[in-house]
Design an enzyme around this catalytic site. Structure first.
Site, PDB file in Angstrom:
ATOM      1  N   ASP A   1     -22.030 -20.934  59.622  1.00  0.00           N
ATOM      2  CA  ASP A   1     -20.818 -20.498  60.276  1.00  0.00           C
ATOM      3  C   ASP A   1     -19.724 -21.860  59.583  1.00  0.00           C
ATOM      4  O   ASP A   1     -18.870 -22.337  60.306  1.00  0.00           O
ATOM      5  CB  ASP A   1     -20.588 -20.573  61.748  1.00  0.00           C
ATOM      6  CG  ASP A   1     -20.009 -19.320  62.293  1.00  0.00           C
ATOM      7  OD1 ASP A   1     -19.794 -18.492  61.364  1.00  0.00           O
ATOM      8  OD2 ASP A   1     -19.869 -19.260  63.159  1.00  0.00           O
TER       9      ASP A   1
ATOM     10  N   SER B   1     -20.288 -25.327  60.868  1.00  0.00           N
ATOM     11  CA  SER B   1     -18.377 -25.470  61.063  1.00  0.00           C
ATOM     12  C   SER B   1     -17.759 -26.463  59.994  1.00  0.00           C
ATOM     13  O   SER B   1     -17.872 -26.126  58.911  1.00  0.00           O
ATOM     14  CB  SER B   1     -18.495 -25.972  62.605  1.00  0.00           C
ATOM     15  OG  SER B   1     -16.990 -25.849  62.892  1.00  0.00           O
TER      16      SER B   1
ATOM     17  N   HIS C   1     -20.034 -19.056  67.472  1.00  0.00           N
ATOM     18  CA  HIS C   1     -19.741 -20.435  66.351  1.00  0.00           C
ATOM     19  C   HIS C   1     -20.840 -21.449  66.977  1.00  0.00           C
ATOM     20  O   HIS C   1     -21.266 -22.010  66.138  1.00  0.00           O
ATOM     21  CB  HIS C   1     -18.481 -20.496  66.413  1.00  0.00           C
ATOM     22  CG  HIS C   1     -18.164 -21.765  65.265  1.00  0.00           C
ATOM     23  ND1 HIS C   1     -18.379 -21.563  64.206  1.00  0.00           N
ATOM     24  CD2 HIS C   1     -17.662 -22.943  65.636  1.00  0.00           C
ATOM     25  CE1 HIS C   1     -17.956 -22.617  63.636  1.00  0.00           C
ATOM     26  NE2 HIS C   1     -17.557 -23.368  64.413  1.00  0.00           N
TER      27      HIS C   1
END
Ligand SMILES: *[C@@H]1O[C@H](CO)[C@@H](O)[C@H](O)[C@H]1NC(C)=O
Ligand SMILES: *[C@@H]1O[C@H](CO)[C@@H](O)[C@H](O)[C@H]1NC(C)=O
Ligand SMILES: *[C@@H]1O[C@H](CO)[C@@H](O)[C@H](O)[C@H]1NC(C)=O
Ligand SMILES: *[C@@H]1O[C@H](CO)[C@@H](O)[C@H](O)[C@H]1NC(C)=O
Length: 324
Positions: free
Chosen positions: A167, A142, A239
Protein backbone atom coordinates in the site's frame (compact mmCIF):
# COMPACT_ATOMS: atom_id res chain seq x y z
CA UNK A 1 -3.72 -14.80 -16.25
CA UNK A 2 -0.31 -16.25 -15.76
CA UNK A 3 -0.33 -19.92 -16.64
CA UNK A 4 3.24 -20.59 -17.49
CA UNK A 5 5.04 -23.79 -18.27
CA UNK A 6 7.07 -23.09 -15.19
CA UNK A 7 4.02 -23.53 -12.97
CA UNK A 8 3.33 -27.05 -14.12
CA UNK A 9 6.99 -27.85 -13.98
CA UNK A 10 7.84 -26.62 -10.51
CA UNK A 11 4.54 -27.59 -8.93
CA UNK A 12 4.44 -31.17 -10.17
CA UNK A 13 5.57 -32.37 -6.79
CA UNK A 14 3.53 -29.70 -5.05
CA UNK A 15 4.49 -26.92 -2.71
CA UNK A 16 3.04 -25.94 0.62
CA UNK A 17 0.97 -22.78 0.97
CA UNK A 18 2.98 -19.57 1.33
CA UNK A 19 0.39 -18.49 3.91
CA UNK A 20 1.72 -21.12 6.31
CA UNK A 21 4.97 -20.34 8.07
CA UNK A 22 8.05 -21.26 6.07
CA UNK A 23 10.56 -23.97 6.96
CA UNK A 24 12.87 -21.87 9.13
CA UNK A 25 12.50 -21.01 12.81
CA UNK A 26 12.92 -17.28 13.23
CA UNK A 27 14.88 -15.43 15.87
CA UNK A 28 14.43 -11.71 16.44
CA UNK A 29 17.58 -9.64 16.95
CA UNK A 30 16.77 -6.06 18.01
CA UNK A 31 19.87 -3.85 17.87
CA UNK A 32 20.79 -0.19 18.06
CA UNK A 33 23.79 0.68 15.88
CA UNK A 34 25.43 3.85 14.56
CA UNK A 35 24.64 4.33 10.86
CA UNK A 36 26.04 7.47 9.18
CA UNK A 37 26.25 9.57 12.36
CA UNK A 38 22.87 8.56 13.77
CA UNK A 39 22.03 5.83 16.24
CA UNK A 40 19.49 3.67 14.53
CA UNK A 41 17.26 0.98 16.04
CA UNK A 42 17.07 -2.09 13.79
CA UNK A 43 14.47 -4.82 14.17
CA UNK A 44 16.13 -7.83 12.55
CA UNK A 45 14.49 -11.22 12.02
CA UNK A 46 16.78 -14.08 11.05
CA UNK A 47 16.17 -17.66 9.98
CA UNK A 48 18.04 -19.97 12.32
CA UNK A 49 20.05 -23.00 11.26
CA UNK A 50 20.18 -26.31 13.12
CA UNK A 51 23.59 -27.68 14.03
CA UNK A 52 26.94 -26.20 13.10
CA UNK A 53 26.33 -25.83 9.38
CA UNK A 54 26.54 -22.25 8.14
CA UNK A 55 23.89 -21.10 5.69
CA UNK A 56 23.65 -17.90 3.66
CA UNK A 57 20.39 -16.01 3.26
CA UNK A 58 19.44 -13.07 1.01
CA UNK A 59 18.64 -9.83 2.83
CA UNK A 60 15.43 -7.78 2.85
CA UNK A 61 15.36 -4.14 3.95
CA UNK A 62 11.89 -3.32 5.31
CA UNK A 63 10.81 0.35 5.55
CA UNK A 64 7.98 1.18 7.96
CA UNK A 65 5.09 3.59 7.35
CA UNK A 66 4.40 7.14 8.49
CA UNK A 67 5.06 7.49 12.26
CA UNK A 68 4.83 3.73 12.80
CA UNK A 69 7.25 1.66 14.89
CA UNK A 70 9.23 -0.98 13.01
CA UNK A 71 8.27 -3.47 15.76
CA UNK A 72 4.60 -3.21 14.69
CA UNK A 73 5.46 -5.31 11.63
CA UNK A 74 6.83 -8.25 13.63
CA UNK A 75 4.27 -10.76 12.27
CA UNK A 76 4.75 -10.02 8.58
CA UNK A 77 8.53 -9.70 9.02
CA UNK A 78 8.75 -13.02 10.84
CA UNK A 79 6.63 -14.71 8.16
CA UNK A 80 9.01 -13.48 5.43
CA UNK A 81 12.09 -14.51 7.44
CA UNK A 82 10.70 -18.04 7.93
CA UNK A 83 11.11 -18.54 4.16
CA UNK A 84 14.86 -18.03 4.42
CA UNK A 85 15.42 -14.27 4.37
CA UNK A 86 17.23 -12.01 6.82
CA UNK A 87 14.84 -9.08 7.27
CA UNK A 88 16.23 -5.79 8.58
CA UNK A 89 13.70 -3.07 9.50
CA UNK A 90 15.36 0.24 10.44
CA UNK A 91 13.45 2.74 12.60
CA UNK A 92 13.55 6.04 10.74
CA UNK A 93 13.65 9.45 12.44
CA UNK A 94 10.27 10.77 13.59
CA UNK A 95 8.98 12.76 10.67
CA UNK A 96 8.39 16.44 10.97
CA UNK A 97 8.37 17.12 7.25
CA UNK A 98 6.08 15.81 4.55
CA UNK A 99 9.16 15.90 2.31
CA UNK A 100 10.57 12.35 2.19
CA UNK A 101 13.94 13.31 0.69
CA UNK A 102 15.82 12.96 3.99
CA UNK A 103 14.08 9.68 4.85
CA UNK A 104 15.06 8.24 1.45
CA UNK A 105 18.63 9.39 1.88
CA UNK A 106 18.78 7.92 5.44
CA UNK A 107 17.34 4.68 4.08
CA UNK A 108 20.04 4.62 1.37
CA UNK A 109 22.70 4.61 4.11
CA UNK A 110 21.37 1.32 5.46
CA UNK A 111 22.44 -1.08 2.65
CA UNK A 112 25.97 0.32 2.82
CA UNK A 113 26.00 -0.35 6.56
CA UNK A 114 24.65 -3.85 5.89
CA UNK A 115 27.39 -4.60 3.36
CA UNK A 116 30.08 -3.53 5.81
CA UNK A 117 28.67 -4.71 9.13
CA UNK A 118 25.76 -7.14 9.00
CA UNK A 119 27.80 -10.33 8.89
CA UNK A 120 30.06 -9.40 11.80
CA UNK A 121 27.11 -8.05 13.81
CA UNK A 122 25.04 -11.20 13.33
CA UNK A 123 27.99 -13.48 14.07
CA UNK A 124 27.73 -12.48 17.74
CA UNK A 125 24.05 -13.43 17.97
CA UNK A 126 23.41 -16.14 15.37
CA UNK A 127 26.82 -17.43 14.22
CA UNK A 128 25.45 -19.97 11.73
CA UNK A 129 23.21 -17.48 9.87
CA UNK A 130 25.19 -15.57 7.22
CA UNK A 131 23.88 -12.78 4.98
CA UNK A 132 24.13 -13.13 1.21
CA UNK A 133 24.35 -9.50 0.15
CA UNK A 134 24.65 -10.24 -3.55
CA UNK A 135 20.83 -10.00 -3.54
CA UNK A 136 18.96 -7.30 -1.65
CA UNK A 137 15.18 -6.88 -1.68
CA UNK A 138 13.52 -3.61 -0.65
CA UNK A 139 10.05 -3.78 0.92
CA UNK A 140 8.13 -0.79 2.29
CA UNK A 141 4.68 -0.01 3.69
CA UNK A 142 2.81 3.26 3.10
CA UNK A 143 5.32 6.14 3.12
CA UNK A 144 7.95 3.38 3.42
CA UNK A 145 6.65 2.15 0.04
CA UNK A 146 7.41 5.55 -1.42
CA UNK A 147 10.82 5.40 0.25
CA UNK A 148 11.79 2.04 -1.29
CA UNK A 149 10.77 3.14 -4.79
CA UNK A 150 12.72 6.36 -4.17
CA UNK A 151 15.73 4.21 -3.23
CA UNK A 152 15.33 2.30 -6.48
CA UNK A 153 15.07 5.47 -8.55
CA UNK A 154 18.18 6.87 -6.87
CA UNK A 155 20.26 4.07 -8.37
CA UNK A 156 23.26 4.14 -6.03
CA UNK A 157 22.55 0.98 -4.04
CA UNK A 158 24.30 -2.12 -5.33
CA UNK A 159 22.61 -5.50 -5.76
CA UNK A 160 18.94 -4.52 -5.45
CA UNK A 161 17.01 -7.44 -6.99
CA UNK A 162 13.40 -6.42 -6.38
CA UNK A 163 11.21 -3.73 -4.81
CA UNK A 164 7.88 -4.39 -3.09
CA UNK A 165 5.32 -1.77 -2.06
CA UNK A 166 2.71 -2.59 0.59
CA UNK A 167 0.00 0.00 0.00
CA UNK A 168 2.63 2.57 -1.07
CA UNK A 169 1.54 6.23 -0.81
CA UNK A 170 3.11 9.09 -2.75
CA UNK A 171 1.12 12.05 -1.40
CA UNK A 172 -2.23 13.18 -0.08
CA UNK A 173 -4.26 13.63 -3.26
CA UNK A 174 -4.18 13.49 -7.03
CA UNK A 175 -1.71 16.09 -8.23
CA UNK A 176 -0.58 16.62 -4.64
CA UNK A 177 2.43 14.42 -4.22
CA UNK A 178 4.80 14.92 -1.34
CA UNK A 179 8.35 15.62 -2.50
CA UNK A 180 10.22 13.96 -4.04
CA UNK A 181 7.44 12.79 -6.38
CA UNK A 182 7.87 9.14 -7.36
CA UNK A 183 4.83 8.72 -9.62
CA UNK A 184 4.64 10.49 -12.98
CA UNK A 185 1.04 9.39 -13.79
CA UNK A 186 2.26 7.95 -17.04
CA UNK A 187 1.78 4.28 -17.90
CA UNK A 188 4.90 2.08 -17.57
CA UNK A 189 7.07 5.17 -16.88
CA UNK A 190 8.64 3.85 -13.67
CA UNK A 191 11.24 1.44 -14.99
CA UNK A 192 13.57 0.26 -12.24
CA UNK A 193 15.06 -2.67 -14.13
CA UNK A 194 13.81 -5.31 -11.68
CA UNK A 195 10.51 -7.13 -11.10
CA UNK A 196 8.21 -5.39 -8.63
CA UNK A 197 5.18 -6.29 -6.52
CA UNK A 198 2.36 -4.08 -5.24
CA UNK A 199 0.05 -5.23 -2.45
CA UNK A 200 -2.92 -2.90 -2.02
CA UNK A 201 -5.69 -2.51 0.52
CA UNK A 202 -9.24 -2.15 -0.81
CA UNK A 203 -10.25 0.25 1.98
CA UNK A 204 -7.09 2.41 1.76
CA UNK A 205 -8.75 5.10 -0.42
CA UNK A 206 -11.67 5.54 2.05
CA UNK A 207 -11.81 7.69 5.20
CA UNK A 208 -11.39 11.43 5.81
CA UNK A 209 -8.69 12.06 4.90
CA UNK A 210 -7.94 8.71 3.28
CA UNK A 211 -4.73 6.98 4.40
CA UNK A 212 -3.97 5.79 0.86
CA UNK A 213 -5.72 8.28 -1.45
CA UNK A 214 -6.83 7.09 -4.85
CA UNK A 215 -4.41 8.20 -7.61
CA UNK A 216 -1.32 8.27 -5.38
CA UNK A 217 -1.53 4.73 -4.04
CA UNK A 218 -1.43 1.10 -5.17
CA UNK A 219 -3.43 1.37 -8.43
CA UNK A 220 -1.35 4.29 -9.63
CA UNK A 221 1.94 2.59 -8.71
CA UNK A 222 0.87 -0.48 -10.66
CA UNK A 223 -0.08 1.75 -13.63
CA UNK A 224 3.22 3.66 -13.55
CA UNK A 225 5.54 0.69 -13.02
CA UNK A 226 6.91 -1.00 -16.09
CA UNK A 227 6.86 -4.76 -16.47
CA UNK A 228 7.31 -7.15 -14.89
CA UNK A 229 5.01 -5.98 -12.10
CA UNK A 230 2.33 -7.86 -10.15
CA UNK A 231 -0.52 -6.55 -8.02
CA UNK A 232 -2.75 -8.06 -5.34
CA UNK A 233 -5.52 -6.12 -3.59
CA UNK A 234 -7.19 -7.28 -0.37
CA UNK A 235 -10.77 -6.06 -0.80
CA UNK A 236 -12.00 -5.84 2.78
CA UNK A 237 -8.86 -4.67 4.58
CA UNK A 238 -7.44 -1.24 5.24
CA UNK A 239 -4.17 0.61 4.96
CA UNK A 240 -2.88 -0.31 8.44
CA UNK A 241 -4.16 -3.89 8.53
CA UNK A 242 -0.64 -5.11 7.65
CA UNK A 243 0.36 -4.31 11.24
CA UNK A 244 0.42 -6.43 14.40
CA UNK A 245 -2.62 -6.62 16.65
CA UNK A 246 -2.58 -6.03 20.44
CA UNK A 247 0.48 -3.83 21.07
CA UNK A 248 -0.16 -1.85 17.89
CA UNK A 249 -3.95 -1.47 18.20
CA UNK A 250 -3.73 2.33 18.01
CA UNK A 251 -2.54 2.14 14.41
CA UNK A 252 -6.11 1.13 13.48
CA UNK A 253 -7.50 4.53 14.41
CA UNK A 254 -6.53 6.75 11.48
CA UNK A 255 -7.51 4.35 8.70
CA UNK A 256 -10.72 2.40 8.00
CA UNK A 257 -10.04 -1.32 8.10
CA UNK A 258 -11.24 -4.63 9.41
CA UNK A 259 -12.99 -4.55 12.77
CA UNK A 260 -11.71 -8.02 13.58
CA UNK A 261 -8.24 -9.47 13.95
CA UNK A 262 -5.72 -8.26 11.41
CA UNK A 263 -4.03 -11.68 11.44
CA UNK A 264 -5.52 -12.81 8.07
CA UNK A 265 -4.00 -9.74 6.39
CA UNK A 266 -0.63 -10.34 8.11
CA UNK A 267 -0.64 -13.95 6.89
CA UNK A 268 -1.70 -12.94 3.40
CA UNK A 269 0.77 -10.10 2.96
CA UNK A 270 3.64 -11.98 4.61
CA UNK A 271 2.85 -14.98 2.42
CA UNK A 272 2.58 -13.14 -0.87
CA UNK A 273 5.82 -11.23 -0.24
CA UNK A 274 7.67 -14.42 0.79
CA UNK A 275 6.33 -16.16 -2.33
CA UNK A 276 7.43 -13.31 -4.58
CA UNK A 277 10.90 -13.15 -3.01
CA UNK A 278 11.21 -16.92 -3.43
CA UNK A 279 10.42 -16.46 -7.13
CA UNK A 280 12.71 -13.49 -7.76
CA UNK A 281 15.57 -13.99 -5.34
CA UNK A 282 15.24 -17.66 -4.51
CA UNK A 283 14.64 -19.13 -7.99
CA UNK A 284 11.53 -21.00 -6.82
CA UNK A 285 8.34 -19.90 -8.58
CA UNK A 286 6.13 -22.60 -7.07
CA UNK A 287 4.79 -20.52 -4.15
CA UNK A 288 4.14 -17.43 -6.24
CA UNK A 289 2.36 -19.20 -9.07
CA UNK A 290 0.22 -20.88 -6.43
CA UNK A 291 -0.79 -17.62 -4.69
CA UNK A 292 -1.42 -15.94 -8.05
CA UNK A 293 -3.50 -18.65 -9.66
CA UNK A 294 -5.27 -19.89 -6.52
CA UNK A 295 -5.97 -16.39 -5.25
CA UNK A 296 -9.40 -17.45 -4.06
CA UNK A 297 -7.72 -19.63 -1.40
CA UNK A 298 -5.96 -16.66 0.24
CA UNK A 299 -6.75 -15.95 3.92
CA UNK A 300 -8.37 -12.66 2.80
CA UNK A 301 -10.74 -11.98 -0.06
CA UNK A 302 -8.81 -10.67 -3.08
CA UNK A 303 -9.55 -8.88 -6.29
CA UNK A 304 -8.31 -10.81 -9.34
CA UNK A 305 -4.49 -10.37 -9.22
CA UNK A 306 -3.02 -8.26 -12.03
CA UNK A 307 0.24 -8.55 -13.90
CA UNK A 308 2.17 -6.73 -16.58
CA UNK A 309 4.81 -8.99 -18.09
CA UNK A 310 5.98 -12.37 -16.81
CA UNK A 311 8.27 -13.54 -14.05
CA UNK A 312 11.76 -13.25 -15.56
CA UNK A 313 13.83 -16.32 -16.31
CA UNK A 314 16.98 -14.35 -15.51
CA UNK A 315 17.48 -14.42 -11.76
CA UNK A 316 20.36 -11.97 -11.72
CA UNK A 317 18.47 -8.78 -12.60
CA UNK A 318 19.52 -5.80 -10.50
CA UNK A 319 18.63 -2.11 -10.38
CA UNK A 320 21.29 -0.54 -12.64
CA UNK A 321 23.67 1.85 -10.89
CA UNK A 322 23.78 5.51 -11.93
CA UNK A 323 26.82 7.71 -11.77
CA UNK A 324 26.86 9.94 -8.71
C1 LIG B 1 21.05 9.43 -4.41
O1 LIG B 1 21.09 9.58 -3.01
C2 LIG B 1 22.25 10.19 -2.55
C3 LIG B 1 22.23 10.13 -1.03
O2 LIG B 1 21.05 10.64 -0.54
C4 LIG B 1 22.30 11.61 -3.07
O3 LIG B 1 23.48 12.26 -2.64
C5 LIG B 1 22.25 11.57 -4.59
O4 LIG B 1 22.18 12.88 -5.09
C6 LIG B 1 21.07 10.79 -5.08
N1 LIG B 1 21.18 10.60 -6.53
C7 LIG B 1 20.12 10.67 -7.33
C8 LIG B 1 20.38 10.44 -8.79
O5 LIG B 1 18.99 10.90 -6.91
C1 LIG C 1 26.88 -7.04 -6.04
O1 LIG C 1 26.70 -7.35 -7.41
C2 LIG C 1 27.89 -7.21 -8.16
C3 LIG C 1 27.54 -7.38 -9.62
O2 LIG C 1 26.53 -8.32 -9.79
C4 LIG C 1 28.91 -8.22 -7.67
O3 LIG C 1 30.11 -8.08 -8.40
C5 LIG C 1 29.17 -7.95 -6.19
O4 LIG C 1 30.02 -8.92 -5.69
C6 LIG C 1 27.87 -7.97 -5.41
N1 LIG C 1 28.11 -7.59 -4.03
C7 LIG C 1 28.06 -8.46 -3.05
C8 LIG C 1 28.27 -7.91 -1.69
O5 LIG C 1 27.84 -9.64 -3.23
C1 LIG D 1 -8.29 10.30 -9.72
O1 LIG D 1 -7.94 10.64 -11.03
C2 LIG D 1 -9.04 10.58 -11.93
C3 LIG D 1 -8.51 10.81 -13.32
O2 LIG D 1 -7.55 11.84 -13.32
C4 LIG D 1 -10.07 11.63 -11.50
O3 LIG D 1 -11.20 11.55 -12.33
C5 LIG D 1 -10.49 11.35 -10.05
O4 LIG D 1 -11.34 12.38 -9.60
C6 LIG D 1 -9.27 11.29 -9.15
N1 LIG D 1 -9.69 10.89 -7.82
C7 LIG D 1 -9.35 11.59 -6.75
C8 LIG D 1 -9.86 11.08 -5.44
O5 LIG D 1 -8.64 12.59 -6.79
C1 LIG E 1 16.80 -22.16 -11.11
O1 LIG E 1 16.13 -23.40 -11.01
C2 LIG E 1 16.18 -24.17 -12.19
C3 LIG E 1 15.30 -25.41 -12.04
O2 LIG E 1 14.71 -25.50 -10.81
C4 LIG E 1 17.63 -24.54 -12.48
O3 LIG E 1 17.69 -25.27 -13.68
C5 LIG E 1 18.43 -23.25 -12.62
O4 LIG E 1 19.80 -23.55 -12.79
C6 LIG E 1 18.28 -22.37 -11.41
N1 LIG E 1 18.91 -21.10 -11.64
C7 LIG E 1 19.69 -20.50 -10.74
C8 LIG E 1 20.25 -19.17 -11.13
O5 LIG E 1 19.94 -20.99 -9.66
Amino acid sequence: MMISFNFFFTCLDGCTSAYDNGPYTVQNVPLTVPIAQSLRFLWIAVPTVEGDVEEKFPVVQFQHGFLIMNTCYSQIISHIASYGFIVVAPQMDPIISVDATKEISDAIDVPFWLQANLESTLSLEVPETKPDLSKLALVGHSRGGKVVFGMGKNGTIPNVSTIVGLDPVDGDANGNQTPPGILTFSENSLNLGVPTLIVGSGLGPFGFPPCAPENVSHEQFFFDLSEPVFQFVAKDYGHNDFLDDVVCELTRLPCPGTLGSRMPMQLFSGGVVAAFLQAIVGNNTCFFNDVFINYESAPVSLEVPQQKGELPQNHNLQVPLKDE
